[in-house]
Design an enzyme around this catalytic site. Structure first.
Site, PDB file in Angstrom:
ATOM      1  CG  ASP A   1      -1.931   1.057   1.275  1.00  0.00           C
ATOM      2  OD1 ASP A   1      -2.829   1.009   0.430  1.00  0.00           O
ATOM      3  OD2 ASP A   1      -1.856   1.955   2.147  1.00  0.00           O
TER       4      ASP A   1
ATOM      5  CD  GLU B   1      15.189 -14.013   4.718  1.00  0.00           C
ATOM      6  OE1 GLU B   1      14.262 -14.404   5.470  1.00  0.00           O
ATOM      7  OE2 GLU B   1      15.864 -12.989   4.931  1.00  0.00           O
TER       8      GLU B   1
HETATM    9  C1  GLC Z   1      -4.238   3.104  -0.738  1.00  0.00           C
HETATM   10  C2  GLC Z   1      -5.462   2.236  -0.582  1.00  0.00           C
HETATM   11  C3  GLC Z   1      -6.598   3.098  -0.139  1.00  0.00           C
HETATM   12  C4  GLC Z   1      -6.240   3.715   1.180  1.00  0.00           C
HETATM   13  C5  GLC Z   1      -4.911   4.450   1.110  1.00  0.00           C
HETATM   14  C6  GLC Z   1      -4.374   4.742   2.462  1.00  0.00           C
HETATM   15  O1  GLC Z   1      -4.357   4.049  -1.732  1.00  0.00           O
HETATM   16  O2  GLC Z   1      -5.717   1.563  -1.780  1.00  0.00           O
HETATM   17  O3  GLC Z   1      -7.802   2.399  -0.051  1.00  0.00           O
HETATM   18  O4  GLC Z   1      -7.231   4.614   1.576  1.00  0.00           O
HETATM   19  O5  GLC Z   1      -3.920   3.673   0.480  1.00  0.00           O
HETATM   20  O6  GLC Z   1      -3.941   3.563   3.078  1.00  0.00           O
END
Ligand code: GLC
Length: 570
Positions: A217, A266
């Site tokens: 993310d 790993e």
């Molecule tokens: C990314 C995710 C989204 C979230 C953001 C903050 O863009 O896809 O849904 O709100 O990160 O974590």
């Protein structure tokens, strides 16, 4: 709990298994909205596990789950309070293990979402940082700063949150902390060694449980420019910003991913990571995919390209060139949990056109070399739900006036599976709850309603994935050869030792006759009755279609309906 309990799907040949991600179709499950096993109106892990056969029948290779970790849900789970625990609303750790094991038994790989840019304000480190106050060592794991102004009453710099408003919030002792997203999502300070150590350990925790990879993310956000300098210009970033900003896509992030690559290896060469990196260009995304970094990155430039032949051709060419340069597979995506569903995005206000274009766009995407991402429900042709009442909405962006458009709840409405009453099999009881209401019209879009109907979008996706799996020229690859085509039409050929393949897309609003390149394999729309011809076959002289396009006699031409794609064995 046992470690290493589950083996990944059996490899048919070791070379292709090692590089399985190069042509994988990866299906995104949004756990809140996929299937509710216990009837509380919220999706959960046992619900997902019970529905995995749907994914096997669909024909995807892997499933990516958005976060289900312990979280107060200020941003639907992207605010993680404990990276090693399953939130009780989604189940238990043992449910996660069962899910991995069952998926593997069905031949599906499993990718979990890792959220390293920020945690929840309920994470133990952040609570400790608040308790211990200014100057405490644990505050260094976040970005705490004094404010500006005579009494420190102004944020430390001019950065704005992606969700709107300042990227800083003030705590009772007067200090400010940075959050690129909601105030409940404090950003980690990746200059601190403890943060690196913690995430190494979290990766190993889930790898040990048998997970096949991670979706990272906000992969482009971890490192901030040193000194946290003001941006100094009016345009702040809205995820896919074209302007460089001091908090995204800093060169320092790459060292982190080189480290993570070593950790993945790993556990063998088949564990992968895909970056959610909203970089300004595909060339910048390719830097995350250098041979010692990550395996894939989402292609947001492709996702944000409209229904336009020239623009699509350009982004496809640029993507392939950029990815080939680092020997990474290109990826393609049309929908996810953060954007308006492509059926609605491409509709230009006309629902029937939206579905036509969505199916055509999907067939184009699945014909391109590389790996593709599907978002749950697109295989049902689900539209965006645009009329949700404010009281049921949960997207934090909706509640922050100057932020993202705040429409993300509309693509997160629970999946319809079966039956004639809401929640259409999402939960175990007809008439039971669902955290967002489904439209009544979804009765006709359930998995059960579409199964067996050859005209349905679900059967269309199943056929497309089956053909993609078996045709030698589909899937992995580096190049396509564009064929001459009229304006508004895309046509390309892919060749492989076992056979050649052509994809033609009519992006115009009118039927168009094109040379017939081979035997049709699959079409996104019914071709005009009687208008389809074998190569070189006679066509009705002077036959005319609705648009006034003359079908050339004797030339072996086929009329492509408006907004449609055809796959050919060539
Ligand atoms: C990314 C995710 C989204 C979230 C953001 C903050 O863009 O896809 O849904 O709100 O990160 O974590």
């Amino acid at each position: 709990m046992t470690q290493n309990v589950t083996a990944a799907p059996a490899a048919t040949d070791s070379a292709s298994a090692r590089q399985w991600w190069r042509d994988a179709v990866i299906y995104q499950v949004y756990p809140r909205s996929f299937a509710d096993g216990d009837g509380d109106g919220m999706g959960d892990l046992p619900g997902i596990t019970a529905r995995l056969p749907h994914l096997r029948d669909l024909g995807v290779d892997a499933v990516w789950l958005s976060p289900f970790y312990a979280s107060p849900q200020a941003d639907a789970g992207y605010d993680v309070a404990d990276y090693r625990a399953v939130d009780p609303m989604f189940g238990t750790l043992s449910d996660a293990e069962t899910l991995i094991r069952e998926a593997h038994a069905l031949g599906l790989r499993v990718i979990f979402d890792i959220v390293p840019n920020h945690c929840s304000d309920r994470h133990e480190w952040f609570r400790q940082a608040l308790r211990e106050g200014p100057g405490s060592a644990v505050r260094d794991r976040f970005h705490f700063r004094p404010g500006k102004g005579a009494a420190g009453e102004l944020p430390p710099n001019d950065w704005e949150s992606v969700f709107g408003g300042p990227a800083w919030s003030r705590v009772p002792d007067g200090a400010w902390y940075l959050h690129l997203f909601a105030p409940e999502q404090p950003d980690f300070n990746w200059d601190h060694p403890a943060v690196h150590e913690e995430f190494r350990s979290v990766l190993r925790f889930w790898l040990g449980l048998g997970v096949d990879g991670f979706r990272i993310d906000v992969a482009h956000g971890l490192v901030k420019a040193s000194g946290l300098p003001d941006i100094g210009h009016a345009e702040q970033v809205k995820l896919l910003g074209k302007q460089a900003v001091p908090y995204f896509d800093q060169d320092g992030v790459h060292a982190i991913y080189r480290d993570w690559r070593r950790i993945l290896e790993e556990y063998g060469a088949e564990r992968i990571a895909v970056a959610e990196a909203w970089t300004p260009t595909v060339e910048r995304s390719a830097r995350y995919l250098r041979p010692d970094e990550l395996h894939q990155a989402f292609n947001f430039e492709y996702l944000t390209t409209g229904w336009d032949a020239a623009a699509l051709r350009a982004v496809i060419d640029r993507s392939l060139t950029a990815m080939n340069a680092v020997d990474a597979p290109a990826t393609w995506v049309l929908s996810n949990h953060d954007v308006v569903r492509h059926r609605t995005r491409l509709a230009d206000g006309d629902a029937a056109r939206g579905l036509r274009r969505a199916r055509a766009a999907t067939l184009l995407m699945l014909a391109l070399p590389g790996s593709a991402y599907l978002y749950q429900g697109e295989e049902l042709g689900l539209p965006e739900v645009t009329k949700l009442p404010a009281e049921v909405r949960q997207d934090p962006a909706f509640f922050r006036s100057t932020g993202q458009d705040g429409t993300r709840d509309g693509c997160r409405v629970p999946m319809p599976w079966s039956g004639r009453r809401r929640p259409f099999g999402f939960g175990p009881v007809a008439g039971g709850p669902s955290w967002l209401p489904q439209p009544d019209s979804w009765e006709h879009l359930t998995v059960a309603a579409q199964t067996g109907d050859p005209a349905s979008t679900l059967e269309f996706y199943r056929r497309a994935l089956a053909v993609r799996r078996t045709h030698p020229a589909l899937g992995a690859g580096r190049d396509i050869a564009w064929l001459p085509s009229p304006e508004g039409v895309l046509a390309f050929r892919r060749t492989a030792p076992g056979g050649a393949f052509v994809c033609t897309v009519n992006l115009t609003a009118a039927p168009l006759a094109v040379p017939t390149p081979g035997t049709p394999l699959l079409a996104s729309a019914e071709t005009e009755p009687g208008a389809e011809t074998e190569p070189g076959a006679e066509t009705e002289p002077g036959a005319e279609v609705e648009s006034g396009v003359e079908v050339e006699p004797g030339a072996g031409r086929t009329v492509l309906p408006a907004d449609s794609t055809v796959w050919w064995a060539a």
